[in-house]
Design an enzyme around this catalytic site. Structure first.
Site, PDB file in Angstrom:
ATOM      1  N   GLU A   1       0.823  -1.211   0.000  1.00 50.10           N
ATOM      2  CA  GLU A   1       0.000   0.000   0.000  1.00 50.10           C
ATOM      3  C   GLU A   1       0.856   1.260   0.000  1.00 50.10           C
ATOM      4  O   GLU A   1       0.448   2.300  -0.538  1.00 50.10           O
ATOM      5  CB  GLU A   1      -0.957  -0.006   1.194  1.00 50.10           C
ATOM      6  CG  GLU A   1      -1.938  -1.175   1.216  1.00 50.10           C
ATOM      7  CD  GLU A   1      -2.739  -1.339  -0.072  1.00 50.10           C
ATOM      8  OE1 GLU A   1      -2.930  -0.330  -0.787  1.00 50.10           O
ATOM      9  OE2 GLU A   1      -3.161  -2.468  -0.369  1.00 50.10           O
TER      10      GLU A   1
ATOM     11  N   GLU B   1      -0.606  -0.326  -9.871  1.00 50.60           N
ATOM     12  CA  GLU B   1      -0.153  -1.624  -9.358  1.00 50.60           C
ATOM     13  C   GLU B   1       1.318  -1.867  -9.649  1.00 50.60           C
ATOM     14  O   GLU B   1       1.996  -2.582  -8.915  1.00 50.60           O
ATOM     15  CB  GLU B   1      -1.002  -2.756  -9.947  1.00 50.60           C
ATOM     16  CG  GLU B   1      -2.411  -2.824  -9.395  1.00 50.60           C
ATOM     17  CD  GLU B   1      -2.460  -3.020  -7.889  1.00 50.60           C
ATOM     18  OE1 GLU B   1      -1.562  -3.697  -7.332  1.00 50.60           O
ATOM     19  OE2 GLU B   1      -3.407  -2.502  -7.268  1.00 50.60           O
TER      20      GLU B   1
END
Length: 492
Positions: free
Chosen positions: A258, A287
């Site tokens: 994260e 991502e």
């Protein structure tokens, strides 16, 4: 003000309102009392109605038609490109549908969380069916007779199609499956970590890991959630993680993952704040940041040596004898149930499963009530293990409950992009592993910020990666990296 200035002022307010909606979503998963779910659904529907009305406001089209783009620089032209795209897409969706989607998916999230806790898919199925009906309606409005799945995918990875992803995944699968079989059949198998790892210590280490990877706590915070996520942009970028007292890597690598997302948002040029350029350009590119932070950097031989020393300092002696063995333990390959805990060899196989199932759901070939059987059969075929409860199967991910159909394939696309970025990064930083062994990520994260993160939405997704890497992205670097890493780890 001229038309461009009027549009930018208007867009700034739209971006600010969208940020408020995002903060409501963060609160729902972290702080909100469970009894507030229905009211929060109404609140989310109300703010989405306002946002939808702003995005389709005829003045936006008028301003766009009046602006002479030849007099603008590249950044301002990119802003117009993204505003035009948003205006066109939003104009195809009825206001009623936009509001209802926001309301239903907000409530659905709580229904999913409770179903996951109680292992009750049947209790969740009617809600999922309602979400799916609304997403099919949205897809039909956007597709204008074209492919429904492509219409939804375009929201997360502009310009990508299901057919192109299918070709990419078909190229990945044979080498991934062959590597998986070779690793699981190897004589040498790393030991798993064992013991009790106090939750408070995990959260302390989580904060250390975030700081080690450059997360700016003056513009962020870490909280706990059922499903880790990153939220926000610019000066307010928050992350969440989760803890399991027998599985410390869950918290560590959820946090680093994260932080990769959050660092992208924190790293964007401040001049782009509250403009269309002030966010990551796509989920695939997003991502690429979370995956390269988590895997290529965070699970590297160098950084795991640093982590081993930190864990021993905090927990005392571990059941792993030294840093070399610990590197194997961190990267241990096992056909587990949970995507977010999957090793690098299995991870993309988890995504391929979800990609195929959600395409079937959107097209109508698969209905919500039939999802557990379809999931369980496919999982056993791909992983050789039977699903024993819904929380390890189709209830493990939050995505479909909140309507994120088309999101899953961007995880593997991000892995592909990360493989390309690592190849370029290592050419520029040849002593990378030595730096990581000292716990120093600044050269690597600085390279990513300079070459990719600062640009936000300036370029299209593939062009963003190509600009950073100096070449067009493809699956080769990822597969080469995985085969070399795990062949050495498993002594193949």
């Amino acid at each position: 003000m001229n038309p461009f200035e009027e549009l930018m002022a208007y867009q700034r307010d739209t971006e600010a309102l969208a940020a408020i909606a995002g903060r409501l979503g963060w609160d729902q998963e972290t702080m909100m009392p469970r009894g507030a779910a229905e009211q929060r659904g109404e609140e989310m529907a109300a703010i989405e109605s306002v946002l939808h009305a702003r995005r389709i406001d005829p003045r936006v089209g008028d301003w766009l038609s009046l602006i002479n783009e030849e007099k603008l620089d590249d950044a301002d032209r990119a802003k117009l490109r993204l505003i035009r795209r948003s205006h066109t897409r939003a104009s195809k969706i009825p206001a009623r549908l936009a509001s209802e989607l926001a309301r239903v998916t907000s409530v659905s999230q709580g229904v999913w969380a409770e179903a996951r806790r109680s292992e009750d898919f049947d209790g969740f199925a009617p809600t999922l069916s309602r979400v799916l009906d609304l997403k099919r309606e949205e897809a039909a409005a956007l597709a204008n007779g074209g492919d429904l799945y492509d219409a939804l995918l375009d929201d997360y990875e502009p310009g990508m199609t299901g057919a192109e992803l299918d070709r990419l995944f078909s190229a990945l699968r044979p080498r991934l499956v062959a590597l998986r079989e070779a690793v699981l059949g190897a004589n040498h198998q790393p030991d798993p970590i064992s013991g009790h790892f106090d939750e408070a210590v995990q959260m302390h280490l989580s904060r250390e890991m975030a700081e080690a990877f450059g997360y700016d706590f003056s513009r962020g915070r870490i909280d706990k959630a059922v499903h880790p996520f990153s939220s926000g942009s610019g000066s307010d970028v928050r992350i969440t993680t989760r803890t399991v007292e027998s599985e410390p890597f869950n918290c560590i690598y959820s946090t680093i993952h994260e932080v990769g997302h959050a660092s992208y948002e924190q790293g964007i040029d401040p001049a782009y704040a509250l403009t269309p350029l002030g966010q990551g350009v796509s989920l695939g590119v997003h991502e690429s940041q979370s995956r390269i932070y988590e895997n290529q950097l965070g699970r590297s031989r160098g950084f795991t040596s640093y982590l081993y020393d930190r864990m021993k300092a905090l927990y005392g002696d571990l059941n792993i004898r030294d840093a070399d063995a610990f590197y194997g333990t961190v990267n241990r390959v096992s056909p587990g149930f949970i995507r977010t805990e999957a090793d690098e060899v299995h991870y993309n196989l988890h995504i391929l499963l979800r990609f195929d199932l959600e395409r079937a759901l959107v097209s109508g070939k698969l209905e919500a009530a039939d999802l557990p059987d379809a999931w369980n059969q496919r999982f056993e075929a791909d992983f050789g293990v039977k699903i024993d409860r819904p929380s390890r199967g189709c209830l493990q991910d939050v995505h479909w409950s909140v309507g994120l159909f088309g999101y899953f394939p961007t995880y593997t696309l991000g892995n592909v992009y990360a493989g390309c970025l690592l190849k370029a990064l290592m050419q520029d930083i040849p002593d990378l592993d030595a730096q990581l062994e000292a716990g120093d990520t600044t050269a690597a994260t600085g390279w990513l910020r300079q070459n990719l993160q600062q640009h936000g939405g300036l370029r299209e997704p593939r062009a963003t990666i190509a600009h950073a890497c100096g070449c067009e992205p493809g699956e080769g670097p990822l597969l080469d990296y995985l085969e070399a890493k795990f062949a050495a780890l498993y002594r193949l």
